[in-house]
Design a protein around this motif. Structure first.
Motif, mmCIF file in Angstrom:
data_model
loop_
_atom_site.group_PDB
_atom_site.id
_atom_site.type_symbol
_atom_site.label_atom_id
_atom_site.label_comp_id
_atom_site.label_asym_id
_atom_site.label_seq_id
_atom_site.Cartn_x
_atom_site.Cartn_y
_atom_site.Cartn_z
ATOM 1 N N THR A 32 80.425 53.447 72.914
ATOM 2 C CA THR A 32 80.836 53.063 71.565
ATOM 3 C C THR A 32 82.151 52.280 71.568
ATOM 4 O O THR A 32 83.125 52.718 72.170
ATOM 5 N N PRO A 33 82.176 51.062 70.961
ATOM 6 C CA PRO A 33 81.153 50.457 70.098
ATOM 7 C C PRO A 33 80.195 49.509 70.810
ATOM 8 O O PRO A 33 79.454 48.788 70.153
ATOM 9 N N VAL A 34 80.209 49.472 72.150
ATOM 10 C CA VAL A 34 79.365 48.520 72.876
ATOM 11 C C VAL A 34 78.000 49.142 73.149
ATOM 12 O O VAL A 34 77.908 50.171 73.820
ATOM 13 N N ASP A 35 76.948 48.499 72.638
ATOM 14 C CA ASP A 35 75.603 48.980 72.919
ATOM 15 C C ASP A 35 74.955 48.088 73.976
ATOM 16 O O ASP A 35 75.548 47.124 74.455
ATOM 17 N N GLN A 36 73.730 48.397 74.338
ATOM 18 C CA GLN A 36 73.073 47.647 75.404
ATOM 19 C C GLN A 36 72.880 46.163 75.070
ATOM 20 O O GLN A 36 73.125 45.308 75.926
ATOM 21 N N PRO A 37 72.433 45.812 73.852
ATOM 22 C CA PRO A 37 72.306 44.375 73.556
ATOM 23 C C PRO A 37 73.631 43.631 73.662
ATOM 24 O O PRO A 37 73.670 42.496 74.135
ATOM 25 N N MET A 38 74.741 44.269 73.234
ATOM 26 C CA MET A 38 76.053 43.639 73.371
ATOM 27 C C MET A 38 76.389 43.416 74.837
ATOM 28 O O MET A 38 76.824 42.330 75.242
ATOM 29 N N GLN A 39 76.206 44.443 75.659
ATOM 30 C CA GLN A 39 76.529 44.312 77.077
ATOM 31 C C GLN A 39 75.729 43.172 77.701
ATOM 32 O O GLN A 39 76.257 42.380 78.488
ATOM 33 N N ALA A 40 74.446 43.063 77.341
ATOM 34 C CA ALA A 40 73.603 42.004 77.897
ATOM 35 C C ALA A 40 74.086 40.622 77.466
ATOM 36 O O ALA A 40 74.168 39.692 78.278
ATOM 37 N N PHE B 74 72.324 49.881 85.421
ATOM 38 C CA PHE B 74 71.319 50.934 85.335
ATOM 39 C C PHE B 74 71.975 52.209 84.809
ATOM 40 O O PHE B 74 73.153 52.464 85.058
ATOM 41 N N ASN B 75 71.187 53.009 84.108
ATOM 42 C CA ASN B 75 71.656 54.312 83.667
ATOM 43 C C ASN B 75 71.740 55.266 84.857
ATOM 44 O O ASN B 75 71.076 55.082 85.874
ATOM 45 N N TYR B 76 72.530 56.302 84.700
ATOM 46 C CA TYR B 76 72.795 57.227 85.796
ATOM 47 C C TYR B 76 71.566 58.055 86.153
ATOM 48 O O TYR B 76 70.808 58.501 85.298
ATOM 49 N N ILE B 77 71.375 58.224 87.452
ATOM 50 C CA ILE B 77 70.436 59.213 87.968
ATOM 51 C C ILE B 77 71.037 59.712 89.275
ATOM 52 O O ILE B 77 71.704 58.963 89.999
ATOM 53 N N THR B 78 70.823 60.975 89.586
ATOM 54 C CA THR B 78 71.517 61.587 90.719
ATOM 55 C C THR B 78 71.259 60.853 92.019
ATOM 56 O O THR B 78 72.176 60.510 92.761
ATOM 57 N N SER B 79 69.991 60.567 92.320
ATOM 58 C CA SER B 79 69.647 59.906 93.581
ATOM 59 C C SER B 79 68.541 58.891 93.329
ATOM 60 O O SER B 79 67.365 59.191 93.497
ATOM 61 N N ILE C 214 84.188 28.818 88.763
ATOM 62 C CA ILE C 214 84.492 29.990 89.573
ATOM 63 C C ILE C 214 83.530 30.046 90.752
ATOM 64 O O ILE C 214 82.325 29.854 90.599
ATOM 65 N N ASP C 215 84.050 30.339 91.936
ATOM 66 C CA ASP C 215 83.270 30.253 93.164
ATOM 67 C C ASP C 215 82.352 31.456 93.386
ATOM 68 O O ASP C 215 81.413 31.386 94.173
ATOM 69 N N GLY C 216 82.637 32.563 92.725
ATOM 70 C CA GLY C 216 81.805 33.757 92.824
ATOM 71 C C GLY C 216 82.187 34.714 91.722
ATOM 72 O O GLY C 216 83.370 34.871 91.401
ATOM 73 N N ILE C 217 81.189 35.362 91.101
ATOM 74 C CA ILE C 217 81.442 36.255 89.966
ATOM 75 C C ILE C 217 80.728 37.570 90.227
ATOM 76 O O ILE C 217 79.495 37.613 90.341
ATOM 77 N N ASP C 218 81.490 38.657 90.327
ATOM 78 C CA ASP C 218 80.945 39.971 90.660
ATOM 79 C C ASP C 218 80.977 40.895 89.447
ATOM 80 O O ASP C 218 82.060 41.254 88.960
ATOM 81 N N TRP C 219 79.805 41.286 88.976
ATOM 82 C CA TRP C 219 79.712 42.264 87.895
ATOM 83 C C TRP C 219 80.079 43.639 88.430
ATOM 84 O O TRP C 219 79.753 43.993 89.562
ATOM 85 N N TYR C 220 80.775 44.421 87.609
ATOM 86 C CA TYR C 220 81.035 45.814 87.940
ATOM 87 C C TYR C 220 80.211 46.671 86.982
ATOM 88 O O TYR C 220 80.448 46.619 85.778
ATOM 89 N N PRO D 33 66.690 50.790 83.911
ATOM 90 C CA PRO D 33 67.554 49.608 83.810
ATOM 91 C C PRO D 33 67.973 49.354 82.371
ATOM 92 O O PRO D 33 67.214 49.598 81.433
ATOM 93 N N LYS D 34 69.186 48.853 82.212
ATOM 94 C CA LYS D 34 69.671 48.468 80.891
ATOM 95 C C LYS D 34 69.250 47.025 80.592
ATOM 96 O O LYS D 34 68.795 46.284 81.474
ATOM 97 N N GLU D 35 69.454 46.616 79.360
ATOM 98 C CA GLU D 35 69.115 45.250 78.969
ATOM 99 C C GLU D 35 69.928 44.228 79.760
ATOM 100 O O GLU D 35 69.476 43.105 80.001
ATOM 101 N N SER D 36 71.129 44.626 80.195
ATOM 102 C CA SER D 36 71.972 43.708 80.967
ATOM 103 C C SER D 36 71.338 43.345 82.301
ATOM 104 O O SER D 36 71.523 42.229 82.808
ATOM 105 N N PHE D 37 70.596 44.274 82.894
ATOM 106 C CA PHE D 37 69.920 43.978 84.153
ATOM 107 C C PHE D 37 68.895 42.866 83.959
ATOM 108 O O PHE D 37 68.819 41.917 84.754
ATOM 109 N N TYR D 38 68.122 42.967 82.890
ATOM 110 C CA TYR D 38 67.117 41.935 82.625
ATOM 111 C C TYR D 38 67.770 40.604 82.261
ATOM 112 O O TYR D 38 67.243 39.535 82.598
ATOM 113 N N ALA D 39 68.923 40.660 81.605
ATOM 114 C CA ALA D 39 69.641 39.425 81.273
ATOM 115 C C ALA D 39 70.129 38.732 82.538
ATOM 116 O O ALA D 39 70.037 37.504 82.664
ATOM 117 N N LEU D 40 70.652 39.510 83.486
ATOM 118 C CA LEU D 40 71.111 38.940 84.754
ATOM 119 C C LEU D 40 69.938 38.365 85.538
ATOM 120 O O LEU D 40 70.021 37.266 86.108
#
Length: 452
Positions: free
Chosen positions: A290-298, A339-344, A313-319, A353-360
């Motif tokens: 909050t207030p960032v939702d998945q569509p915003m992140q994407a 991606f959302n959290y999962i133990t393993s 920029i010569d290289g861009i690394d998402w965190y 996966p979040k919407e940002s993964f599909y956007a990338l």
């Protein structure tokens, strides 16, 4: 901002330790053709790739690398942690890191190795947080890493957010960091002359004068060391919006600098010192909190990559790849993942996966074999928006990307180019309305790709 901390943060100084900001103006142009696919990277944790005897960790490692490869990621930024590699002075252990590196290379990805943090035996504070008392002890570690991974690791980043008191306690020290960078550069080059060595990624926001902004710290180091351009092949920085990142990359106010402005600030410092070096964004991201939702992140991921590519920029690394378990301090730190959290995570128990993964993934699929050509916003009479034009090296493929910047209302434009295939932010095709021989496209803050 986030490397060297694994899955949690110490609560005490968090709010003043995770503040970052990025830029615009005259655009830096790469010296030679570099397709978009060569720019897409990620800053992530790959500890599961170190244990070859644990089947669940191997599965998690393979799953992450498979997903990154499928999204078009070509480079990964990972920690080569000093206390783990050299727990006692002169005693070097590479077994886990060898496994990790070999796994990454097997997937066809290249590596940026972040060297650091501190090492308890190397400083008078007896802490893994403090920088070494003698920069040569760090240089010896850097030499052995570069020697061991020669031909496998191409890029090195010296420290992480060294202008932050969290990563360089008790206070940022441009004189000490400059000495460390010079020593490490010489050591790495003596071990591997072809390796690239970057000024460690600074975060950009000046925290009320207590923590210097990234451009200010860079300027201080370059002023103290007029010959520093000889000891760095690139400059890394972290254009996060002010912590916690919760506004668009093209938003600016009294308390926020836009992504473009932060990039321009770094360029201005280099120009002041008559230095021309590639720029690396080694961390950028927004948490889905909050207030960032998945569509915003994407949307913000796509626009940040597009604006960074336009910036040269010569290289861009998402965190980062996957969310944390939820035990972070502050809580936002756990939600930067694609991606959302999962133990393993593995192929049998995949995370969501979040919407940002599909956007990338869409950005890579559509633009991967092209490079930025020019901004053509004026040709379409766009106001407060971008129309970016990409072409393949042989000009056989042409792509236009349209998006509004923050605060710009939706606007409809006429595109008199036929035929075009349109894709939304996730890569789904659609056909706009037509008026005569032209498409009628409504431009919003969600990027749209038009491919000829």
């Amino acid at each position: 901002m986030m490397l060297f901390m694994k899955n949690h943060l110490r609560p005490a100084l968090v709010l003043i330790l995770f503040l970052c900001s990025c830029s615009s103006g005259a655009k830096y142009q790469p010296a030679q053709f570099k397709p978009v696919s060569g720019i897409l990277g990620i800053s992530t944790f790959l500890d599961t790739c170190k244990n070859t005897s644990n089947e669940s960790e191997i599965a998690a490692c393979n799953y992450q690398l498979t997903q990154l490869k499928s999204a078009g990621i070509t480079q990964v930024r990972i920690d080569f942690t000093w206390p783990e590699i050299e727990p006692r002075q002169g005693a070097f252990y590479f077994t886990g890191d060898d496994s990790m590196v070999n796994k990454v290379l097997a997937y066809g990805l290249s590596i940026t190795a972040v060297l650091g943090p501190g090492n308890a035996w190397a400083d008078k504070e007896d802490s893994n947080s403090y920088p070494p008392d003698n920069p040569q002890t760090f240089a010896d570690y850097a030499y052995h890493v570069a020697q061991h991974f020669k031909g496998r690791v191409e890029r090195y980043e010296i420290w992480n957010e060294e202008n932050s008191l969290r990563f360089w306690p008790p206070n940022a020290d441009p004189l000490a960091y400059g000495a460390l960078l010079q020593a490490a550069y010489k050591a790495i080059k003596s071990a591997d002359p072809y390796a690239q060595v970057a000024f460690g990624g600074v975060f950009m926001w000046d925290f009320y004068g207590v923590i210097p902004g990234g451009d200010q710290f860079l300027d201080q180091v370059l002023t103290l060391y007029p010959d520093m351009s000889q000891y760095m092949d690139a400059v890394a920085f972290h254009p996060y919006m002010n912590y916690p990142p919760s506004v668009a990359p093209d938003y600016s106010s009294q308390d926020q600098q836009s992504f473009d402005q932060m990039c321009d600030d770094i360029k201005a410092v280099l120009k002041k010192h008559n230095i021309s070096k590639p720029l690396w964004i080694t961390e950028i991201g927004w948490p889905t909190y909050t207030p960032v939702d998945q569509p915003m992140q994407a949307r913000w991921l796509s626009r940040a990559y597009l604006e960074g590519i336009e910036q040269g920029i010569d290289g861009i690394d998402w965190y980062t790849f996957i969310d944390g378990s939820g035990g972070c301090m502050p809580s936002q730190e756990c939600y930067f993942g694609l991606f959302n959290y999962i133990t393993s995570p593995s192929s049998s128990t995949p995370p969501w996966p979040k919407e940002s993964f599909y956007a990338l993934k869409a950005l890579h699929t559509i633009l991967g074999d092209t490079m930025f050509n020019r901004d053509v916003s004026n040709q379409f009479n766009l106001k407060g928006a971008r129309a970016l034009y990409f072409t393949s090296k042989d000009n056989s493929k042409k792509v236009w990307v349209f998006f509004n910047q923050h605060g710009t209302p939706d606007q409809t434009i006429s595109i008199p180019i036929h035929p075009l295939i349109f894709y939304d932010i996730s890569g789904t095709t659609f056909t706009p309305l037509t008026e005569g021989n032209a498409y009628s496209l409504t431009v919003t803050t969600s990027p749209v790709y038009a491919v000829e």
